[in-house]
Design a protein around this motif. Sequence first.
Motif, PDB file in Angstrom:
ATOM      1  N   CYS A 298       1.228 -16.800  13.427  1.00  0.00           N
ATOM      2  CA  CYS A 298       0.113 -17.528  12.836  1.00  0.00           C
ATOM      3  C   CYS A 298      -1.203 -16.912  13.312  1.00  0.00           C
ATOM      4  CB  CYS A 298       0.167 -18.992  13.232  1.00  0.00           C
ATOM      5  SG  CYS A 298       1.530 -19.889  12.468  1.00  0.00           S
ATOM      6  N   GLY A 299      -2.202 -16.958  12.444  1.00  0.00           N
ATOM      7  CA  GLY A 299      -3.490 -16.369  12.766  1.00  0.00           C
ATOM      8  C   GLY A 299      -3.577 -14.897  12.479  1.00  0.00           C
ATOM      9  N   THR A 300      -2.596 -14.344  11.742  1.00  0.00           N
ATOM     10  CA  THR A 300      -2.569 -12.906  11.488  1.00  0.00           C
ATOM     11  C   THR A 300      -2.461 -12.605   9.999  1.00  0.00           C
ATOM     12  OG1 THR A 300      -0.158 -12.711  11.688  1.00  0.00           O
ATOM     13  CG2 THR A 300      -1.468 -12.482  13.711  1.00  0.00           C
ATOM     14  N   ILE A 301      -2.852 -11.377   9.639  1.00  0.00           N
ATOM     15  CA  ILE A 301      -2.706 -10.852   8.292  1.00  0.00           C
ATOM     16  C   ILE A 301      -1.655  -9.752   8.313  1.00  0.00           C
ATOM     17  CG2 ILE A 301      -3.826  -9.569   6.420  1.00  0.00           C
ATOM     18  CD1 ILE A 301      -6.463 -10.826   7.225  1.00  0.00           C
ATOM     19  N   THR A 302      -0.699  -9.854   7.401  1.00  0.00           N
ATOM     20  CA  THR A 302       0.284  -8.787   7.204  1.00  0.00           C
ATOM     21  C   THR A 302       0.030  -8.154   5.848  1.00  0.00           C
ATOM     22  OG1 THR A 302       1.967  -9.847   8.565  1.00  0.00           O
ATOM     23  CG2 THR A 302       2.734  -8.242   6.940  1.00  0.00           C
ATOM     24  N   ALA A 303      -0.231  -6.859   5.828  1.00  0.00           N
ATOM     25  CA  ALA A 303      -0.405  -6.129   4.580  1.00  0.00           C
ATOM     26  C   ALA A 303       0.945  -5.583   4.131  1.00  0.00           C
ATOM     27  CB  ALA A 303      -1.401  -4.989   4.757  1.00  0.00           C
ATOM     28  N   VAL A 304       1.282  -5.825   2.881  1.00  0.00           N
ATOM     29  CA  VAL A 304       2.507  -5.303   2.292  1.00  0.00           C
ATOM     30  C   VAL A 304       2.106  -4.156   1.371  1.00  0.00           C
ATOM     31  CG1 VAL A 304       4.590  -5.824   0.968  1.00  0.00           C
ATOM     32  CG2 VAL A 304       3.539  -7.591   2.407  1.00  0.00           C
ATOM     33  N   VAL A 305       2.521  -2.955   1.706  1.00  0.00           N
ATOM     34  CA  VAL A 305       2.107  -1.767   0.956  1.00  0.00           C
ATOM     35  C   VAL A 305       3.357  -0.992   0.530  1.00  0.00           C
ATOM     36  CG1 VAL A 305      -0.052  -1.637   2.272  1.00  0.00           C
ATOM     37  CG2 VAL A 305       1.912  -0.270   2.995  1.00  0.00           C
ATOM     38  N   GLY A 306       3.127   0.006  -0.313  1.00  0.00           N
ATOM     39  CA  GLY A 306       4.226   0.842  -0.765  1.00  0.00           C
ATOM     40  C   GLY A 306       3.994   1.303  -2.181  1.00  0.00           C
ATOM     41  N   PRO A 307       4.774   2.271  -2.641  1.00  0.00           N
ATOM     42  CA  PRO A 307       4.607   2.800  -4.003  1.00  0.00           C
ATOM     43  C   PRO A 307       4.960   1.751  -5.048  1.00  0.00           C
ATOM     44  CG  PRO A 307       6.589   3.686  -2.988  1.00  0.00           C
ATOM     45  CD  PRO A 307       5.863   2.940  -1.908  1.00  0.00           C
ATOM     46  N   ASN A 308       4.643   2.075  -6.302  1.00  0.00           N
ATOM     47  CA  ASN A 308       4.984   1.170  -7.401  1.00  0.00           C
ATOM     48  C   ASN A 308       6.483   0.911  -7.434  1.00  0.00           C
ATOM     49  OD1 ASN A 308       2.305   1.161  -8.179  1.00  0.00           O
ATOM     50  ND2 ASN A 308       2.570   2.774  -9.700  1.00  0.00           N
ATOM     51  N   ALA A 309       6.831  -0.329  -7.816  1.00  0.00           N
ATOM     52  CA  ALA A 309       8.233  -0.750  -7.953  1.00  0.00           C
ATOM     53  C   ALA A 309       8.991  -0.760  -6.626  1.00  0.00           C
ATOM     54  CB  ALA A 309       8.973   0.119  -8.971  1.00  0.00           C
ATOM     55  N   ALA A 310       8.260  -0.895  -5.511  1.00  0.00           N
ATOM     56  CA  ALA A 310       8.924  -0.933  -4.207  1.00  0.00           C
ATOM     57  C   ALA A 310       9.429  -2.322  -3.845  1.00  0.00           C
ATOM     58  CB  ALA A 310       7.965  -0.438  -3.117  1.00  0.00           C
ATOM     59  N   GLY A 311       9.001  -3.358  -4.595  1.00  0.00           N
ATOM     60  CA  GLY A 311       9.444  -4.717  -4.300  1.00  0.00           C
ATOM     61  C   GLY A 311       8.381  -5.590  -3.671  1.00  0.00           C
ATOM     62  N   LYS A 312       7.120  -5.161  -3.684  1.00  0.00           N
ATOM     63  CA  LYS A 312       6.063  -5.908  -3.000  1.00  0.00           C
ATOM     64  C   LYS A 312       5.824  -7.272  -3.651  1.00  0.00           C
ATOM     65  CE  LYS A 312       3.067  -2.588  -3.713  1.00  0.00           C
ATOM     66  NZ  LYS A 312       3.974  -1.656  -4.454  1.00  0.00           N
TER      67      LYS A 312
END
Length: 262
Positions: free
Chosen positions: A30-44
């Motif tokens: 809690c209190g944090t940011i998680t960035a979800v990154v990756g190429p197109n169609a990776a499941g983000k």
Amino acid sequence: MGKALEISRLCVGYPRRQVIDDLSLPALACGTITAVVGPNAAGKTTLLRALAGLLPAGGEARYDGGNILKLKPAQRARLVTYMPQALPQGVALTVIEAVMTALRVSSAGRDASGRTIQACAGAVLDRLGIGHLEMSAIDELSGGQRQLVSLAQAIVRRPAILLLDEPTSALDPAHQIGVMAAVKDHVASDGAVAMVVLHDLNLALRWADTVVLLTEGGVRAVGRAEDALTSAVLSDAYGVVARVEQSSLGRPYVLFDRIVGP
């Protein structure tokens, strides 16, 4: 350790295609940011939609002792808010009405007076730099303005888990910074967990406490942004020659030079 979002053995897919298979992550505090990154169609987007209850999923996503994947829709709505990539068309509301409506239907606004709800909605719009648009019709806004309204609707609900799908994709640099600063303020003040899908890796390096890099529905790298986003990992994941440099302020940033191969 306090409350955290713990995802383990997550499986998500469609009748003929598995998108995410056996995905597990370290606890997201809690209190944090998680960035979800990756190429197109990776499941983000699939990952966020599964956590929001919009796609059936197996495995566990535990928060405060319970598996949010097993909650009833009303229970999940009290904990989780999902911001899609775009607001639907044909919304016959003004900006302030849309944000007030989002607050009214949330647990945060259930017992609040009309005056309090309007004040809270106005304060969020001002924080995002769109207070001057409060009486504008949503259908008359630009794509970037609609994106900011959608974020206002998400933040005003004060969720414990905030899921944002490309909240900066249609925004200029000033508004990108404003959005990420607002998300940072929200998680810090409310002790929330934010998962944000981003294509701009430099925004991830600047704002995220944790980065999850997905490729083909699996985790290619996870950890602190500067540890997860290395030149070797980026070249492998995106198929490009990448460099991670240091700015004059000592912050890392990514440069993409060329596609790997001839």
